[in-house]
Structure formats: C-alpha cells, structure tokens
Write an enzyme that holds these catalytic residues in place. Structure first.
Site, PDB file in Angstrom:
ATOM      1  N   ASP A 160       0.831  -1.202   0.000  1.00  0.00           N
ATOM      2  CA  ASP A 160       0.000   0.000   0.000  1.00  0.00           C
ATOM      3  C   ASP A 160       0.871   1.260   0.000  1.00  0.00           C
ATOM      4  OD1 ASP A 160      -2.418   1.304  -0.004  1.00  0.00           O
ATOM      5  OD2 ASP A 160      -3.176   0.355   1.825  1.00  0.00           O
ATOM      6  N   TRP A 194      -2.862   3.331  -5.977  1.00  0.00           N
ATOM      7  CA  TRP A 194      -4.089   4.083  -6.291  1.00  0.00           C
ATOM      8  C   TRP A 194      -3.969   4.924  -7.567  1.00  0.00           C
ATOM      9  CZ3 TRP A 194      -2.730   6.725  -1.162  1.00  0.00           C
ATOM     10  CH2 TRP A 194      -2.759   5.799  -0.122  1.00  0.00           C
ATOM     11  N   GLY A 195      -3.203   4.447  -8.522  1.00  0.00           N
ATOM     12  CA  GLY A 195      -3.096   5.175  -9.795  1.00  0.00           C
ATOM     13  C   GLY A 195      -2.131   6.350  -9.747  1.00  0.00           C
ATOM     14  N   ASP A 215      -9.935   3.286  -3.378  1.00  0.00           N
ATOM     15  CA  ASP A 215     -10.700   2.061  -3.176  1.00  0.00           C
ATOM     16  C   ASP A 215     -12.059   2.047  -3.878  1.00  0.00           C
ATOM     17  OD1 ASP A 215      -8.586   2.124  -1.474  1.00  0.00           O
ATOM     18  OD2 ASP A 215      -9.696   1.441   0.278  1.00  0.00           O
TER      19      ASP A 215
HETATM   20  C1  GLA Z   1      -5.989   1.410   1.478  1.00  0.00           C
HETATM   21  C2  GLA Z   1      -6.076   0.404   0.333  1.00  0.00           C
HETATM   22  C3  GLA Z   1      -7.169  -0.608   0.643  1.00  0.00           C
HETATM   23  C4  GLA Z   1      -6.889  -1.305   1.970  1.00  0.00           C
HETATM   24  C5  GLA Z   1      -6.728  -0.284   3.087  1.00  0.00           C
HETATM   25  C6  GLA Z   1      -6.226  -0.922   4.370  1.00  0.00           C
HETATM   26  O1  GLA Z   1      -7.114   2.207   1.529  1.00  0.00           O
HETATM   27  O2  GLA Z   1      -6.350   1.065  -0.870  1.00  0.00           O
HETATM   28  O3  GLA Z   1      -7.278  -1.555  -0.409  1.00  0.00           O
HETATM   29  O4  GLA Z   1      -5.720  -2.072   1.830  1.00  0.00           O
HETATM   30  O5  GLA Z   1      -5.798   0.734   2.721  1.00  0.00           O
HETATM   31  O6  GLA Z   1      -6.001   0.004   5.392  1.00  0.00           O
END
Ligand code: GLA
Length: 402
Positions: A160, A194-195, A215
């Site tokens: 992440d 996230w792009g 997300d």
């Molecule tokens: C981010 C990621 C999610 C998830 C959460 C966990 O938002 O994009 O997919 O892994 O963190 O905290």
C-alpha cells in the site's frame, strides 16, 4: 593516529555488515521467475472489504475452508490475502511481528494451513512508515520484511501507499521488487498505489498488477469524501488503460464488492461482468463463509471467469458509449470475442444491435452468441441482436466460432 583510522575503518565495515545483513546473494530470484507469476489475472480473496481489522486465525482458516467447499477454488480462485491489521510491531531486531492475539500460532502455521488446502497465501505491507490503518509500515525494512514473508511461505504481497513521506512511487516499488528478488522466493507484487504517478507506465517489470484508483467502495455510482468510488467510476479510469494490460502485468480495478451490502444482485452481476471484461485481478471481497446461492453463482460463473482468464490477456475497450449505454469488446484467443452491453442508467435499455457495425469482427466470419449469465446459445451474428437490459444491468456475451 593509527588507532583513529582503525576505528573509522571498523565503523564503516560495521555499517556495511549491518546493511548487508538482509541482502541474500545466494538465492536471488531470476527475473524470468517473475514473468510467469501472473500469466492470467490473479484470482483470490482479500480480507479488507468485509473484515477490515477483524481478521484472526480462526476466521481466515474458515475462509480457506469455504474457498474449497463453495467451489471457488475449482472456479480458479487461489490466493487468500490478509490485508491491513495482521501485524502488531517489530521485535528488537526489527523483524515484523504478527499480532499474537489474532494469530496465536503465527503466520507460518497459517500459511501451512492455507497451502495444505492447495491454496496460496498473501499478506499486506505498506511502502511508507505506517499502513493506512496506522500499523507498522515497511519503509527502511523492505529487505528484512520480504525475507520474513518469504520464510513464512507467502506467495503474494500487496504493498500500500499510505504515509509514504513523499517518496517517488516508482523507486519505492522498485525497492520492494528488489527486496522480493533478494528474498529468494518469487512472490507476486500488487502495487497498491491508487493510480498515483501512472503505475501502468513504470509498473511492468516491478510488479504483476497495480491499482488504478483509490478504493472501490460498495456502491454502483458514487464518490466519497476521500475519493473512494463506485463501479462506474473505476470502469471510467480503466477505460483508456487497455494497452497497458497483458500476460504478467495487469491493471487492477480493486477487490470485488460482489455480495457486500450496497450493491443489488443486478449491480453485482454487472460489476463482475465488467471486471472480467477488463482483465482485472479477481479478488472476492465478501464473507464467502456465508454467501447466498445467488452471490456464489456470480462469483463462480465459469464462463465469465474464462473471459477474464483468457490466455490472450487483452483488456476490453469501450466500443460505444451513449447516454450511459455502453458496448465493450474484449478480444479472446482463437479469434473469438467477448462483448458486454453495460447499462449505467437508471432506466432500462432496449438494445438493438447490428453486428455488421462491429469492425473488430473477422470479415465473413459467423459467430454464435453465448449468453454467459443464462448459460445459453441465443443466436448468431447474422441476426439483429435484441434484448432488454434493466437499470444498472449488463449482458455478457461470448462470440464463439460456429
Ligand atoms: C488502502 C487500500 C485498501 C486497503 C486499506 C487498508 O485504503 O487502498 O485496499 O488495503 O488501505 O487500510
């Protein structure tokens, strides 16, 4: 004077030994081993969408059991991935520790259990100093964490991007890739950035898939305050990225929300149809221990999954869009095609479609139409296609050689 130089020399050597401590020169994974890790989009289950921080040894083992008993494993799902909140801290040597209250027998035992079912095991890390949920991050511990995960028998790592301290995205994930190489175990790397900084441009060769957006939350059409969004918003982000997907490297539209509150069955079916068309990794995000037969039917539809897993590895492109009515085309192997009529509207759509307008059809080649949700052959490309699609619904067809 001599003593002073000797001290400096010893200090430098000491630092180097420390830095080398996590570097493994004997069993570095060769690059070719990564090339074959994800020849088709990876499939599995991830804990985040339904459990968030409430993961523990018992419920994860039950999920692994359900993966087998429900027929999901047979349908192609392989990975059981623990997302955020499995870790608690580091020990005095800096080794990352699983929360002993949640996982009293430790991660190796859990990995062994999952492997004993013929499944694969995945864990979440964060490239920054903390995870998105505020747990320990891997910044500065990349090599050590990759080694630890390799020792536990991890097969898949999602990394992440929270608390990243303004690091450069590509270099941060390259470091994680090098750490995995160095661990001696070819673990798949899901770049959860996230792009940011267009991961489709630098991701191939570093990871096997990269998230294209924040997300996917459990709605069909919405954007929330932190840019979490619905099915149609992610589809729009994926639309121009088809050329970046292919065997070994995939645009990741995020874990599925099929079966979670927020999407109707019709919406869940369209969501799944589009994720198959988009050649996205398919990670179920519902509590598969307690799913309705209808939800199970969506997640295990082998004909839809075959479209996602087609070996040509092409992501669908949008052939037509008009007022929320869309036609998507995915080339398949053997010169076959998948076509999805996707109705984003609140109103139903009476489709009338003349196949001769579809330029990607092989000239003078006749196809039969297979309705993937009805499991029926419903005509050929020689006839006008007519159908009614409910609001937010989708028809998924495979055009197969006659
Ligand atoms: C981010 C990621 C999610 C998830 C959460 C966990 O938002 O994009 O997919 O892994 O963190 O905290």
């Amino acid at each position: 004077m001599k003593i002073k130089y000797l001290t400096i020399l010893l200090l430098i050597c000491g630092i180097q030994v420390q830095a080398q401590k996590w570097v493994n020169t004997k069993h570095v994974v060769p690059d070719e081993a990564f090339d074959t890790l994800a020849l088709t989009p990876p499939m599995g289950w991830n804990s985040w969408n339904c459990f968030q921080e409430n993961i523990n040894e018992d419920n994860i083992k039950q999920v692994a059991d359900a993966m087998v008993a429900s027929g999901m494993q047979k349908a192609g799902y392989q990975y059981i991935v623990l997302d955020d909140f499995w870790m608690i801290d580091r020990d005095e040597d800096g080794n990352i520790l699983a929360d002993p209250k949640k996982f009293p027998h430790g991660m190796k035992a859990l990995a062994d259990y999952i492997h004993s079912k013929g499944l694969k095991f995945g864990l979440y890390l964060d490239a920054g100093v903390n995870t998105c949920g505020g747990q320990v991050g891997s910044r500065g511990y990349e090599f050590q964490d990759a080694l630890q995960l390799a020792r536990w028998g991890v097969d898949f790592i999602k990394v992440d991007w929270c608390h990243h301290l303004d690091m450069d995205e590509a270099s941060a994930y390259l470091r994680m890739h090098d750490a995995i190489k160095n661990s001696g175990r070819p673990m798949m790397l899901n770049i959860c950035v996230w792009g940011k900084a267009n991961p489709w441009l630098w991701g191939p060769g570093i990871g096997q898939s990269w998230r294209v957006h924040r997300d996917l939350v459990n709605c069909f059409d919405c954007i929330n305050e932190w840019d979490g969004c619905g099915v149609v918003q992610v589809v729009d982000v994926m639309a121009p990225l088809a050329k970046y997907a292919g065997p070994g490297h995939w645009n990741d539209a995020d874990m599925l929300q099929v079966g979670n509150k927020g999407l109707s069955l019709i919406e869940s079916q369209s969501h799944f149809s589009m994720w198959c068309m988009l050649a996205s990794p398919l990670f179920a995000g519902n509590d598969i221990r307690n799913m309705t037969p209808e939800v199970k039917e969506i997640l295990t539809n082998k004909e839809a999954i075959a479209i996602n897993q087609d070996v040509l590895g092409k992501q669908a492109t949008r052939f037509m869009t008009s007022n929320g009515r869309e036609i998507w085309i995915k080339p398949l192997s053997n010169k076959e095609l998948a076509v999805c009529f996707f109705n984003r509207n609140e109103q139903e759509w009476d489709v009338e479609f003349d196949w001769t307008t579809l330029t990607s059809l092989e000239k003078n080649h006749k196809y039969s139409l297979r309705d993937v949700w009805q499991h029926k052959d419903i005509g050929t490309t020689e006839e006008l296609f007519k159908a009614n699609i409910p609001a937010h619904g989708a028809i998924l067809l495979k055009l197969h050689n006659k």
